[in-house]
Design an enzyme around this catalytic site. Sequence first.
Site, PDB file in Angstrom:
ATOM      1  N   ARG A 230       5.811  -7.298   5.845  1.00  7.04           N
ATOM      2  CA  ARG A 230       4.588  -7.879   6.384  1.00  7.04           C
ATOM      3  C   ARG A 230       4.013  -6.937   7.438  1.00  7.04           C
ATOM      4  O   ARG A 230       4.747  -6.388   8.265  1.00  7.04           O
ATOM      5  CB  ARG A 230       4.856  -9.269   6.993  1.00  7.04           C
ATOM      6  CG  ARG A 230       5.031 -10.366   5.948  1.00  7.04           C
ATOM      7  CD  ARG A 230       3.728 -10.621   5.206  1.00  7.04           C
ATOM      8  NE  ARG A 230       3.804 -11.690   4.212  1.00  7.04           N
ATOM      9  CZ  ARG A 230       4.016 -11.487   2.924  1.00  7.04           C
ATOM     10  NH1 ARG A 230       4.234 -10.258   2.474  1.00  7.04           N
ATOM     11  NH2 ARG A 230       4.020 -12.493   2.078  1.00  7.04           N
ATOM     12  N   GLU A 259      -5.840  -6.613   7.143  1.00 11.00           N
ATOM     13  CA  GLU A 259      -6.076  -6.336   5.731  1.00 11.00           C
ATOM     14  C   GLU A 259      -7.380  -6.979   5.274  1.00 11.00           C
ATOM     15  O   GLU A 259      -7.657  -8.120   5.643  1.00 11.00           O
ATOM     16  CB  GLU A 259      -4.909  -6.867   4.882  1.00 11.00           C
ATOM     17  CG  GLU A 259      -3.596  -6.145   5.163  1.00 11.00           C
ATOM     18  CD  GLU A 259      -2.448  -6.627   4.274  1.00 11.00           C
ATOM     19  OE1 GLU A 259      -2.671  -7.552   3.463  1.00 11.00           O
ATOM     20  OE2 GLU A 259      -1.350  -6.074   4.391  1.00 11.00           O
ATOM     21  N   HIS A 278      -1.512  -3.425  -0.448  1.00 12.50           N
ATOM     22  CA  HIS A 278      -0.736  -4.668  -0.543  1.00 12.50           C
ATOM     23  C   HIS A 278      -0.580  -5.101  -2.006  1.00 12.50           C
ATOM     24  O   HIS A 278      -0.822  -6.267  -2.363  1.00 12.50           O
ATOM     25  CB  HIS A 278      -1.395  -5.785   0.271  1.00 12.50           C
ATOM     26  CG  HIS A 278      -0.427  -6.868   0.649  1.00 12.50           C
ATOM     27  ND1 HIS A 278      -0.561  -7.623   1.785  1.00 12.50           N
ATOM     28  CD2 HIS A 278       0.711  -7.323   0.035  1.00 12.50           C
ATOM     29  CE1 HIS A 278       0.431  -8.502   1.864  1.00 12.50           C
ATOM     30  NE2 HIS A 278       1.218  -8.333   0.808  1.00 12.50           N
TER      31      HIS A 278
END
Length: 318
Positions: A230, A259, A278
């Site tokens: 994360r 993000e 991601h």
Amino acid sequence: MTKSIVYFHPLTSNQQESIRCVAPGYTLTQADPKKPDLELLSQAEIVIGWAKGIGDTLLSPESPLRWVQTWSAGIEKLPLERFEERGILLTNASGVHAEPISAVIFGFMLIFTRNLHTAIRNQEARRWESDGNESELTGKTAVIVGTGAIGSETARIAKAFRMRTIGVSRSGSSLPDFDHMYTTDNLHEALREASFVINTLPLTDQTRGLFNKSVFSAFKKGAYYINIGRGATTHTEDLMDALNSGQLAGAGLDVFETEPLPHDHPLWGMQQVIITPHCAGTTDRYAERIIDIFLENMKSYLAGGLPTRNVVDYSRQY
């Protein structure tokens, strides 16, 4: 009232039929995550996935909701306190990502070890050049911080490359394919041995900002950092300082504090950094693996009232 299962992500006809077979007393209906039907959700006992704007309906006192199966391993964006207050059973997708994410981890390590990122840039410039610093994974040490499904699969594969593997977990208990284990209290000691530090941690109150200036200073000089856990477990400014100073030789990053990573962020221009958006856990087998978890849990739920696999411990936040 008919018992209801509602799902938010597309499932094949075979996957839908497999759910109906193990849960014959339930209806199975797909909901639109962008425009969820709140009336449909107000009758759901089980929900697969989650969407914005549905919490008040599903967590109201009148809701029959009993169990939520998430579509991801991470649960930090869910209203966990309200789930716990209502006694909602929560299971996540832990284990779904082990194969694709471990492949990305080794992609990062092989790219850095063989200077493939530099080779790609040289190819674009039509330049025949090597600095002669290529190395290999054999004999290198991987420190894997977080020894769940992803960390354990990474350690297993590392042995095929004849790497040394060190794990860091809350308990420090021995695990297959790890040569040595440390507790999180001894993280600094573990990091001193690493050629590669691999962060697979979930985001919790304890892991938020864990990788900061103090931790990066404990790395062996010239080590590489890989984060597929994360983004918020890493202090980005401190990471960039460690990269710019040469304390770290490079970083492979799939997750970020913000993000999408802003277009003007300095990380984009750092040649010793490899960025993926991601997507390390993305695979064409994702839904198949989640439904396997759900089917196993559905059988135990019907038999004893509780799912048994990937049940989230609210006190640990994973």
